[in-house]
Structures are given as structure tokens and as C-alpha cells.
Design an enzyme around this catalytic site. Sequence first.
Site, short mmCIF file in Angstrom:
data_model
loop_
_atom_site.label_atom_id
_atom_site.label_comp_id
_atom_site.label_asym_id
_atom_site.label_seq_id
_atom_site.Cartn_x
_atom_site.Cartn_y
_atom_site.Cartn_z
N CYS A 4 0.85 -1.20 0.00
CA CYS A 4 0.00 0.00 0.00
C CYS A 4 0.89 1.25 0.00
O CYS A 4 1.74 1.41 0.87
CB CYS A 4 -0.92 0.01 1.23
SG CYS A 4 -1.91 1.52 1.29
N ASN A 14 -0.08 -3.72 -6.96
CA ASN A 14 -0.82 -2.65 -6.26
C ASN A 14 -0.73 -1.37 -7.10
O ASN A 14 -0.03 -1.34 -8.12
CB ASN A 14 -0.23 -2.43 -4.87
CG ASN A 14 -1.28 -1.93 -3.89
OD1 ASN A 14 -2.12 -1.10 -4.25
ND2 ASN A 14 -1.25 -2.40 -2.67
#
Length: 277
Positions: free
Chosen positions: A104, A166
Site C-alpha cells: 500500500c 498494487n
Amino acid sequence: MEIASLIDLSRVGGIILKSVTLNPREGNPFPRIWETSCGVLNSVGLENPGVDFLVDNILPRLEGCGCAVFASIAGESEEEYARLAEKLNSLEAILSGIEINVSCPNVKKGGIEFGAYLETVASLVKGVKNYTSIPLFTKLSSAVSDIAKVAVAAVESGSVGLSLINTVPALGIDHTRRKSRLGGVYGGLSGPAIKPVALKCVWECFRATGVPIIGSGGVMNARDAVEFMIAGARAVSVGTALLRDARTAYEIVDELPRVLRESGALSASEIVGTLKT
Ligand code: SIN
């Protein structure tokens, strides 16, 4: 979970839930979303109600939903990841897998910081594996010097598969105010802009590991899905396209056989990793 009220989950292969943390998180300051010319920037900051809420209130509602359910975990320390895995372990009747999110870009502790170092990824995956028998899929970032090496470290440490990629760390600027478009300043870019980056990562990690890969990054239609499969993905996940219309998931599933035929294949399994170089 809102997605369950918008589409019939039995019509898709599976869902990956929003990453969950040990304690509830409020997330980053607003604004958190900015649409760019060819994608979306987000800085949500892992807002979520915490793992206990997920275990008590969300996962039980997904039992028998008709598709594979993957939880996703994110921690600020290796211990937190291990504790998250321990709390989810009793739900193996509901969970097909656990995604370990070490990528993240929107949090100050953990996240992409962890995914950048081979040793950290290896020890974190090993730690998680000690606490669960549910299959582990490590979610990696493209923003590392050699994603294939990180993938190998994850797999050798017990990850049965990978989730790639991601969002790509990015910045949007409002020139009239000389300010970032996002409250969290930086964000993660998703959507069509990152598809070529994601395809390269999937291909490199497929060649380096051969393990099942869930490909993501700009999957907007069935042709994108097949491109990811040719690069080595066994499944694809769809994010940005669902923000526009959740029924895109149906369109992709329904169109898949026709697009596979265009590539000379009758089934998805026969096309995985068949990129000609
Ligand atoms: C976020 O919550 O900021 C996005 C999740 C992620 O990038 O892993």
C-alpha cells in the site's frame, strides 16, 4: 462489501476484500480520490473497521456467497501481520485465501515500505505462515528495483501465489492552488495508465516463480483480462472499472470465451503464460 449489494457474487470467480488491519483505521484526510486522464489516484489510507469487525460481521455474511472469498491483511509490523493471520485462521471454511498486502503506497508505517525489502518480505511471509493454513497470496508493488526477486522471496517463504500489482505511487497537482489533488499528498495510480506496467510485472514474476498469479492494474474489459493471462495470470482482479460500473464484472466474465477464441484458445488455463518473445 458494498459490492455484494450491487452484483450477484455467484456470477464472478471470486472477490478480494479491502485490506484489513488489527485496529480500525480512519484513513487519510480528504480528498482521497482524483480521476486522471487515464486512471484514478487514490489515497484512502487503508480505512477499515478492523479485523474483529470483519471476522464477526462481514465474513459470516459471505459464507455460501457462491464465489471464492479472499481476505487481505495489512500491518504496521511483522507481529501485526502474524496476529491478523491468526485471527482469520478459524475462517478457513469461508476464505479461499489471504492476500498479504505489503504494497500500500498510502500509509506511513508498513505498506510499500515492507514490500521493498527481500528480507522483510521473507520474514513477514514466514511469520504469517506460522499462524494459518489458509493459502497465502502476497500483493507486491511495481515500485521496487526488481519485483521478480521480491516475488521469489515471498514464494520461497510460503506464499502459494502472488497478487500483482498494487497501485503505482503518484502525485496529482492543482496548479491554481499549487496543492496536491489529495489530502494525503501522494496517492496510488490505478486504471488503464498502469496496465503496461502491471503486465510486465506479471510476466517477470510468472517466469521467476511459476506460481498462480492474480493480475490487476487496469483490467477494464475481457481483452485486458486475456492479456494478463497471456502474461502469466491465472485470474484477474478488477478495481477501477468497478468504480464506474460494478456490472463490468459480468461483462468481463461473459465476454471471456469470445476473446479467448480470438487468441486461439478454448479455455483460460491453456493461455496462461504463453507470451511469445
Ligand atoms: C488504500 O487504502 O490507501 C489503498 C489500498 C492499497 O493500496 O493497498
